[in-house]
Design a protein around this motif. Structure first.
Motif, PDB file in Angstrom:
ATOM      1  N   MET A  18       1.104 -10.324   0.060  1.00  0.00           N
ATOM      2  CA  MET A  18       0.185  -9.343   0.822  1.00  0.00           C
ATOM      3  C   MET A  18       0.065  -8.237   0.033  1.00  0.00           C
ATOM      4  N   ARG A  19      -0.866  -7.443   0.309  1.00  0.00           N
ATOM      5  CA  ARG A  19      -1.242  -6.393  -0.396  1.00  0.00           C
ATOM      6  C   ARG A  19      -0.751  -5.073   0.590  1.00  0.00           C
ATOM      7  N   ILE A  20      -0.647  -3.866  -0.127  1.00  0.00           N
ATOM      8  CA  ILE A  20       0.248  -2.690   0.499  1.00  0.00           C
ATOM      9  C   ILE A  20      -0.668  -2.367   1.844  1.00  0.00           C
ATOM     10  N   GLY A  21      -1.810  -2.518   1.965  1.00  0.00           N
ATOM     11  CA  GLY A  21      -2.399  -2.239   3.177  1.00  0.00           C
ATOM     12  C   GLY A  21      -1.879  -3.058   4.616  1.00  0.00           C
ATOM     13  N   GLU A  22      -1.735  -4.339   4.071  1.00  0.00           N
ATOM     14  CA  GLU A  22      -1.294  -5.200   5.111  1.00  0.00           C
ATOM     15  C   GLU A  22       0.315  -4.989   5.636  1.00  0.00           C
ATOM     16  N   LEU A  23       1.153  -4.701   4.188  1.00  0.00           N
ATOM     17  CA  LEU A  23       2.212  -4.476   4.544  1.00  0.00           C
ATOM     18  C   LEU A  23       2.609  -2.946   5.298  1.00  0.00           C
ATOM     19  N   SER A  24       1.851  -2.173   5.214  1.00  0.00           N
ATOM     20  CA  SER A  24       1.673  -0.850   5.896  1.00  0.00           C
ATOM     21  C   SER A  24       1.436  -1.071   7.275  1.00  0.00           C
ATOM     22  N   ALA A  25       0.476  -1.750   7.529  1.00  0.00           N
ATOM     23  CA  ALA A  25      -0.171  -2.234   8.865  1.00  0.00           C
ATOM     24  C   ALA A  25       1.162  -2.894   9.690  1.00  0.00           C
ATOM     25  N   ARG A  26       1.818  -3.856   9.032  1.00  0.00           N
ATOM     26  CA  ARG A  26       2.769  -4.695   9.804  1.00  0.00           C
ATOM     27  C   ARG A  26       4.106  -3.872   9.699  1.00  0.00           C
ATOM     28  N   THR A  27       4.413  -2.812   9.032  1.00  0.00           N
ATOM     29  CA  THR A  27       5.544  -2.165   9.247  1.00  0.00           C
ATOM     30  C   THR A  27       5.386  -0.911  10.022  1.00  0.00           C
ATOM     31  N   ASP A  28       4.257  -0.194  10.050  1.00  0.00           N
ATOM     32  CA  ASP A  28       3.926   1.084  10.613  1.00  0.00           C
ATOM     33  C   ASP A  28       4.314   2.005   9.476  1.00  0.00           C
ATOM     34  N   THR A  29       4.145   1.769   8.294  1.00  0.00           N
ATOM     35  CA  THR A  29       4.760   2.733   7.325  1.00  0.00           C
ATOM     36  C   THR A  29       3.699   3.077   6.494  1.00  0.00           C
ATOM     37  N   PRO A  30       3.427   4.528   6.338  1.00  0.00           N
ATOM     38  CA  PRO A  30       2.233   4.779   5.467  1.00  0.00           C
ATOM     39  C   PRO A  30       2.549   4.234   3.915  1.00  0.00           C
ATOM     40  N   ARG A  31       1.254   3.790   3.363  1.00  0.00           N
ATOM     41  CA  ARG A  31       1.411   3.551   1.937  1.00  0.00           C
ATOM     42  C   ARG A  31       1.898   4.308   0.982  1.00  0.00           C
ATOM     43  N   ARG A  32       1.959   5.420   1.199  1.00  0.00           N
ATOM     44  CA  ARG A  32       2.569   6.585   0.255  1.00  0.00           C
ATOM     45  C   ARG A  32       4.202   6.241   0.310  1.00  0.00           C
ATOM     46  N   LEU A  33       4.852   6.098   1.357  1.00  0.00           N
ATOM     47  CA  LEU A  33       6.134   5.861   1.598  1.00  0.00           C
ATOM     48  C   LEU A  33       6.599   4.391   0.964  1.00  0.00           C
ATOM     49  N   LEU A  34       5.563   3.635   1.078  1.00  0.00           N
ATOM     50  CA  LEU A  34       6.034   2.158   0.666  1.00  0.00           C
ATOM     51  C   LEU A  34       5.933   2.520  -1.167  1.00  0.00           C
ATOM     52  N   ARG A  35       5.192   3.164  -1.584  1.00  0.00           N
ATOM     53  CA  ARG A  35       5.084   3.462  -2.970  1.00  0.00           C
ATOM     54  C   ARG A  35       6.531   4.023  -3.189  1.00  0.00           C
ATOM     55  N   TYR A  36       6.849   5.186  -2.681  1.00  0.00           N
ATOM     56  CA  TYR A  36       8.110   5.759  -2.558  1.00  0.00           C
ATOM     57  C   TYR A  36       9.097   4.898  -2.735  1.00  0.00           C
TER      58      TYR A  36
END
Length: 130
Positions: free
Chosen positions: A1-19
């Motif tokens: 899955m791409r970052i947008g889907e991971l962000s949506a599924r975990t309610d985590t901003p993309r910026r935090l996922l990159r961090y």
């Protein structure tokens, strides 16, 4: 899955996922066009990270214990320093205190709601202990 889907599924901003990736808490592969790709297990991993952060653990400690959280019986660090053990004991005590406080507050709110629903709201609200 791409970052947008991971962000949506975990309610985590993309910026935090990159961090998280930068801190090596999660791992992404790269597609031929350079997009980050995450596997399904990353959803649970991000939720674990968020829970540990919400509990007050810093990412440096999370990074050390995260590999063992999927297999709790194997939670052993042969290179654990006395400082690391003391830090984890302190964090455990802090979490326990927080859980006690949250449990007290949850029970007080539930009692209040039950009284209101029954038409008998209390006259005075009692403050929760600090």
């Amino acid at each position: 899955m791409r970052i947008g889907e991971l962000s949506a599924r975990t309610d985590t901003p993309r910026r935090l996922l990159r961090y998280y990736e930068e801190q090596r808490l999660i791992v992404a592969s790269r597609s031929p066009n350079g997009y980050r790709e995450y596997d399904e297990a990353t959803v649970d991993r991000v939720l674990q990270i968020r829970g540990l952060l919400d509990a007050g653990l810093p990412t440096r400690i999370i990074k050390q214990i995260l590999p063992c959280l999927g297999k709790p019986r194997a939670l052993y660090f042969p290179d654990a320093t006395p400082e690391m053990i003391a830090t984890l004991e302190h964090e455990l005590d802090r979490m326990t205190s927080r859980i006690t406080c949250l449990t007290h507050n949850r029970d007080a709110i539930a009692e209040y709601l039950n009284a209101v629903r029954d038409g008998n709201p209390p006259d005075v609200l009692v403050e929760a202990p600090a």
